[in-house]
Design an enzyme around this catalytic site. Structure first.
Site, PDB file in Angstrom:
ATOM      1  N   THR A  48       0.831  -1.205   0.000  1.00  0.00           N
ATOM      2  CA  THR A  48       0.000   0.000   0.000  1.00  0.00           C
ATOM      3  C   THR A  48       0.866   1.256   0.000  1.00  0.00           C
ATOM      4  O   THR A  48       0.562   2.228  -0.697  1.00  0.00           O
ATOM      5  CB  THR A  48      -0.969   0.003   1.204  1.00  0.00           C
ATOM      6  N   CYS A  49       1.944   1.226   0.745  1.00  0.00           N
ATOM      7  CA  CYS A  49       2.828   2.393   0.831  1.00  0.00           C
ATOM      8  C   CYS A  49       3.488   2.692  -0.517  1.00  0.00           C
ATOM      9  O   CYS A  49       3.562   3.843  -0.941  1.00  0.00           O
ATOM     10  CB  CYS A  49       3.897   2.162   1.899  1.00  0.00           C
ATOM     11  N   SER A  50       3.955   1.648  -1.176  1.00  0.00           N
ATOM     12  CA  SER A  50       4.699   1.820  -2.430  1.00  0.00           C
ATOM     13  C   SER A  50       3.814   1.976  -3.657  1.00  0.00           C
ATOM     14  O   SER A  50       4.204   2.635  -4.615  1.00  0.00           O
ATOM     15  CB  SER A  50       5.628   0.619  -2.653  1.00  0.00           C
TER      16      SER A  50
END
Length: 163
Positions: A48-50
């Site tokens: 999700t972050c990347s």
């Protein structure tokens, strides 16, 4: 207790990977006298972050900076080498400041720690974004579910920024 709009950021030490290796950075040096957009992620290189969160800031970098913002900062409870590697891997090196909070000192000081030890990830950060003006929180956007990146995405900050 977590930080709120109108609060002054607490003093904490973060780390940054530089050409000279990892260096300590005092939170006061990052935020004093500046208008900064900060967003925090549970972990570098995580899906999700990347895929969903960081790219919104890279894609909207110029629009954010054009609205009287001095710098965009991403913080994660990772070591500075991981954050430096993430900066290179995402093409964000030199565009966004990637700061490491290796012991979650900053994260705990703002009350945004997240216990992911059940998933083998230890203490991490809740996903959030802030607009900070001279060390004071002007806007704060906290995700109810850290597996999502909507409330804390760049579009929200862009809507909150005023020239």
């Amino acid at each position: 207790m977590s930080i709120a709009k109108g609060d002054t950021l607490p003093s904490a030490t973060l780390m940054e990977l530089t050409e000279n290796g990892p260096e300590k950075v005092a939170s006061e040096d990052i935020f004093k006298g500046k208008r900064v957009v900060l967003f925090a992620v549970p972990g570098a290189f995580t899906p999700t972050c990347s895929i969903n969160h960081l790219p919104t800031y890279l894609e909207n970098r110029d629009a954010i900076l054009s609205r009287n913002v001095d710098e965009i900062v991403v913080v994660a409870v990772n070591d500075p080498f991981v954050m430096g590697g993430w900066a290179k891997a995402t093409g964000g090196e030199g565009k966004i400041r990637y700061l490491s909070d290796p012991n979650a000192d900053f994260t705990k000081a703002v009350g945004m720690e997240l216990d992911l030890s059940g998933a083998g990830l230890g203490t991490r950060s809740v996903r959030y974004s802030m607009l900070i003006d001279d060390g004071v929180v002007k806007e704060l956007n906290i995700e109810d579910d850290s597996s999502q990146a909507t409330v804390s995405a760049a579009a929200t900050i862009l809507g909150q920024l005023q020239d």
